[in-house]
Structure formats: structure tokens, C-alpha cells
Design a protein around this motif. Sequence first.
Motif, PDB file in Angstrom:
ATOM      1  N   THR A 117       0.834  -1.202   0.000  1.00 28.62           N
ATOM      2  CA  THR A 117       0.000   0.000   0.000  1.00 28.62           C
ATOM      3  C   THR A 117       0.866   1.249   0.000  1.00 28.62           C
ATOM      4  O   THR A 117       0.618   2.192  -0.757  1.00 28.62           O
ATOM      5  CB  THR A 117      -0.924  -0.011   1.237  1.00 28.62           C
ATOM      6  OG1 THR A 117      -1.654  -1.236   1.248  1.00 28.62           O
ATOM      7  CG2 THR A 117      -1.890   1.142   1.203  1.00 28.62           C
ATOM      8  N   ALA A 121       1.265   4.066  -2.973  1.00 32.21           N
ATOM      9  CA  ALA A 121       1.018   5.484  -2.694  1.00 32.21           C
ATOM     10  C   ALA A 121       2.234   6.326  -3.087  1.00 32.21           C
ATOM     11  O   ALA A 121       2.101   7.379  -3.705  1.00 32.21           O
ATOM     12  CB  ALA A 121       0.678   5.678  -1.220  1.00 32.21           C
ATOM     13  N   THR A 124       2.640   7.118  -6.776  1.00 29.53           N
ATOM     14  CA  THR A 124       1.785   8.139  -7.393  1.00 29.53           C
ATOM     15  C   THR A 124       2.478   9.495  -7.451  1.00 29.53           C
ATOM     16  O   THR A 124       2.057  10.371  -8.194  1.00 29.53           O
ATOM     17  CB  THR A 124       0.438   8.317  -6.634  1.00 29.53           C
ATOM     18  OG1 THR A 124       0.712   8.820  -5.319  1.00 29.53           O
ATOM     19  CG2 THR A 124      -0.323   7.004  -6.529  1.00 29.53           C
ATOM     20  N   THR A 180      -9.722   1.191  -2.820  1.00 21.57           N
ATOM     21  CA  THR A 180     -10.929   2.022  -2.816  1.00 21.57           C
ATOM     22  C   THR A 180     -11.904   1.583  -1.734  1.00 21.57           C
ATOM     23  O   THR A 180     -12.921   2.238  -1.530  1.00 21.57           O
ATOM     24  CB  THR A 180     -11.670   1.990  -4.170  1.00 21.57           C
ATOM     25  OG1 THR A 180     -12.326   0.719  -4.309  1.00 21.57           O
ATOM     26  CG2 THR A 180     -10.723   2.213  -5.326  1.00 21.57           C
TER      27      THR A 180
ATOM     28  N   THR B 117      -5.828  10.197  -8.199  1.00 15.76           N
ATOM     29  CA  THR B 117      -4.604   9.518  -7.796  1.00 15.76           C
ATOM     30  C   THR B 117      -4.136  10.026  -6.436  1.00 15.76           C
ATOM     31  O   THR B 117      -3.769   9.238  -5.559  1.00 15.76           O
ATOM     32  CB  THR B 117      -3.507   9.759  -8.852  1.00 15.76           C
ATOM     33  OG1 THR B 117      -4.021   9.332 -10.114  1.00 15.76           O
ATOM     34  CG2 THR B 117      -2.267   8.966  -8.544  1.00 15.76           C
ATOM     35  N   ILE B 120      -6.500   8.845  -3.608  1.00 19.22           N
ATOM     36  CA  ILE B 120      -6.302   7.415  -3.309  1.00 19.22           C
ATOM     37  C   ILE B 120      -5.018   7.231  -2.492  1.00 19.22           C
ATOM     38  O   ILE B 120      -4.991   6.483  -1.515  1.00 19.22           O
ATOM     39  CB  ILE B 120      -6.267   6.591  -4.612  1.00 19.22           C
ATOM     40  CG1 ILE B 120      -7.662   6.555  -5.245  1.00 19.22           C
ATOM     41  CG2 ILE B 120      -5.765   5.164  -4.343  1.00 19.22           C
ATOM     42  CD1 ILE B 120      -7.696   6.010  -6.665  1.00 19.22           C
ATOM     43  N   ALA B 121      -3.968   7.945  -2.884  1.00 16.40           N
ATOM     44  CA  ALA B 121      -2.706   7.860  -2.131  1.00 16.40           C
ATOM     45  C   ALA B 121      -2.903   8.364  -0.706  1.00 16.40           C
ATOM     46  O   ALA B 121      -2.435   7.748   0.256  1.00 16.40           O
ATOM     47  CB  ALA B 121      -1.616   8.658  -2.836  1.00 16.40           C
ATOM     48  N   THR B 124      -4.538   5.965   1.745  1.00 15.03           N
ATOM     49  CA  THR B 124      -3.747   4.847   2.273  1.00 15.03           C
ATOM     50  C   THR B 124      -3.150   5.180   3.646  1.00 15.03           C
ATOM     51  O   THR B 124      -2.756   4.279   4.361  1.00 15.03           O
ATOM     52  CB  THR B 124      -2.587   4.437   1.334  1.00 15.03           C
ATOM     53  OG1 THR B 124      -1.642   5.499   1.257  1.00 15.03           O
ATOM     54  CG2 THR B 124      -3.087   4.085  -0.057  1.00 15.03           C
ATOM     55  N   LEU B 133     -13.465   8.481   0.670  1.00 13.26           N
ATOM     56  CA  LEU B 133     -13.254   7.863  -0.644  1.00 13.26           C
ATOM     57  C   LEU B 133     -14.184   6.658  -0.810  1.00 13.26           C
ATOM     58  O   LEU B 133     -14.817   6.482  -1.863  1.00 13.26           O
ATOM     59  CB  LEU B 133     -11.789   7.433  -0.764  1.00 13.26           C
ATOM     60  CG  LEU B 133     -11.324   6.946  -2.125  1.00 13.26           C
ATOM     61  CD1 LEU B 133     -11.338   8.076  -3.142  1.00 13.26           C
ATOM     62  CD2 LEU B 133      -9.916   6.349  -2.036  1.00 13.26           C
ATOM     63  N   HIS B 134     -14.291   5.854   0.228  1.00 21.24           N
ATOM     64  CA  HIS B 134     -15.162   4.676   0.170  1.00 21.24           C
ATOM     65  C   HIS B 134     -16.619   5.105  -0.048  1.00 21.24           C
ATOM     66  O   HIS B 134     -17.332   4.500  -0.842  1.00 21.24           O
ATOM     67  CB  HIS B 134     -15.019   3.856   1.448  1.00 21.24           C
ATOM     68  CG  HIS B 134     -13.614   3.399   1.700  1.00 21.24           C
ATOM     69  ND1 HIS B 134     -13.219   2.751   2.835  1.00 21.24           N
ATOM     70  CD2 HIS B 134     -12.495   3.501   0.929  1.00 21.24           C
ATOM     71  CE1 HIS B 134     -11.917   2.491   2.773  1.00 21.24           C
ATOM     72  NE2 HIS B 134     -11.458   2.959   1.635  1.00 21.24           N
TER      73      HIS B 134
END
Lengths: 208, 208
Positions: A117, A121, A124, A180, B117, B120-121, B124, B133-134
Motif C-alpha cells: 500500500t 502510494a 503516485t 478504494t 490519484t 487514493i494515495a 492509504t 473515498l469509500h
Amino acid sequence: MDAEGEPDDVPATGMVRPGGRTARVRDAVLRAAGDALAEHGFGGLDLADVARRAEVGKTTVYRRWSTPAGLVADLLADMAEQSVPRTDLGSLDADLAANARLVLRTLTDPRQGPLFTSVIAAATCDVRTAEALHRFYEVRVREWAGCVDAAVARGELPAGTDACEVVRAVSAPLYYRLLTGGGALDAAAADRAAAAAAAAARAGVYVS
Amino acid sequence: MDAEGEPDDVPATGMVRPGGRTARVRDAVLRAAGDALAEHGFGGLDLADVARRAEVGKTTVYRRWSTPAGLVADLLADMAEQSVPRTDLGSLDADLAANARLVLRTLTDPRQGPLFTSVIAAATCDVRTAEALHRFYEVRVREWAGCVDAAVARGELPAGTDACEVVRAVSAPLYYRLLTGGGALDAAAADRAAAAAAAAARAGVYVS
């Protein structure tokens, strides 16, 4: 523990006796780097801390890996080299299920999960880490593509099936869940990912 | 431009005239936050910078959103509210292809791609961002699940098909490509993702 400021232990030729001192130092440093990544993420990866954890001189770590990104790139290269070979269970369904279960075990492992993970990250926003990550997946995808090529040879899948795409299709739903948060990351999800890739491959979706 | 230190412009009741001052401030701030995220990533998201970009008082931004994570959570909530409704093209294949092309357009958009992007990063390593986000994906997945339920009703798919899983299966290969660098993120990839999800759904893989 190495003294700091020791002479460079990497011969200029790169020819190193396997299992020798250079290999032992690399093993210790990469293990420490993986631990640090799993615990603190890429943002908390510090070369001096890794040297301390590995009981290796700080100068050695700075000289050989230079930056956190350099260290992660080498860690990923090592993980690709060390990673387990594909199965050969004699059927596409069994091989893809084995691959999905392996990906699941990795992503839910208390050390490997956070490690992946944090590297994803980091990739990116760091080109060098992204390239190393892409190379890692390329090695792993090519390794498992052999299962799909074998299934084509056995007549289980249409000729011209893009084997790498089938392997990526097995991993994708599991990484999607990891990143996600959509749905549980469990054995049912792994088996469904494998079954979906196999069904789509049989339907000719991955013929290129 | 607001003066800093202005009185709080969010009534305690939360009852705000649509299109009123509060809504305009939120629009400006969220647009600025999206721009900043796309340019600098989550690590570079700074509330004072967002206030400047939005031409809104810094105090307003700090009072209402408190932290970068709070701002991103509200941005994602707004993106879920504003996002385009699903298609209804009368066939599963057409609807899933439309969904895949929409996901592709988002992920390859010069503003939206980096924005996703970076969120999402950030998710984490930040629980609040992960939850936001979920929720965003849950809203989007539920919206498009209607296409799959309609296909079940038309007899295109087996009864008991988990519609949300089919929709996630369309997105997964595209997010996997975005984040692991495996293969091009192009129209062919989108169409293949849609076709694979449809083939697996027809084979009964998503019956729960």
C-alpha cells in the motif's frame, strides 16, 4: 555492526560471491527497509533509521542506496527476484485461483499489505518508485502468464489470448478493493476474481 | 473577496438557500481544493493556499473545513452529489461500456486523474480520507448498479447477480492500470474491462 565510514563494500566490478558480505548487508538493509515501510509508510522512510534497524553503517546505506526512492527500487527488485514461482496445477481455473489466493495473502499480510500500500502510494508521486513498481508487476505478471499460455496450449482458451492481460484481470479486483475500500478482501473475493478472469478469457475477451 | 475574520457564514441549522452565499463559498473552495490537489497532491494541500485560490477568507476555510482531510472529505461528498447519472441504453453491454468509458475519461482527465490519484494515495495513510473515498465509490457504484439490475430484469443476467460487484469489476482493471502501470489506459482497455465484466456476469460468477 559496521562502523560508519567503513570502506565501500561493493566491488566496482559488481562481481560478488553469493551469500558474501555484500549480499548479507543488502539482505539486512532491505528487510529493515520493508519493516520501516510497513510501519511508517514511504513518507516515514529514513535511511539513517534503516541503517540502525539493519545494524549496518549509515555511510554504507547512503553510499549504496542514496535516497528512500533508491532503497524502495532495490527492495522491489529483490522482491521480484525472491517471489514464489507460479503454480502448474494442470487447469486454468486451478492456476488462476492459486494466483488470486497468493495475491490475497500478500495484500492481507500484516507486513506485506502495508508495504505494498505504501509503495503504491509513493509511486503516485515519485517517478523512480513508479518505474520500480511497474517492473515488479511486469516480472510477476510474466511469471504467471505461463499458466495462461499453458491453458491456450491445452485448448482451454482461444488462441491469441493475451496471457498478461488475464493475469492482470485476476489481480485487479483485489487491488481495487484494497485501494478504494469496495467490499471485503477475503477468500470469496479472490476466488471470484479468478473465476471472472477465467470466464472472460474463455469468452475470448482477451484475444488481441 | 471575503475579509478574514468575518462572522461564520454557515447557519447552525444547516438550512441554506441553494445557490446562496454559503453554497457559493463552498463551490469556490472545493474547486480551489480540487485544483490544488491535482497540481500538488494531498501532501501539498494547504488551507491558506486554498483560501487564496478561492478568494475566500482564510478564517472561513479553517472554521468550516479545519484540516486538509476535512476538505478532501467534503470535496468527495460534493463530487458524489454532482457526478453524472448512469446511462440507460437498453442493454448490459452498452451500459457497462458507457460506464467504463466514463471511468476512463475521469482517470485520464488532466485535472480529475491527478486528483483521484492523490486522494487514493492520501487514503492509504489517512482514515478520514479513506472513509470519504469509500463513500464516494459506494455512491457511484450504487448509481450504476441500476444498469445491472435492469439487465437481470430483462433476463440478460442470472437472477441473484450482485449488481455492485459487476460495476466494481468494470472499474477495477482501469484503476489497476492507473496505480500499478500495467498496460495502457485507453479506449481498448475500457472496452475490454466492460466486456470482461459482462462475460463473467453472464457466466454467473457474480451470483451471490
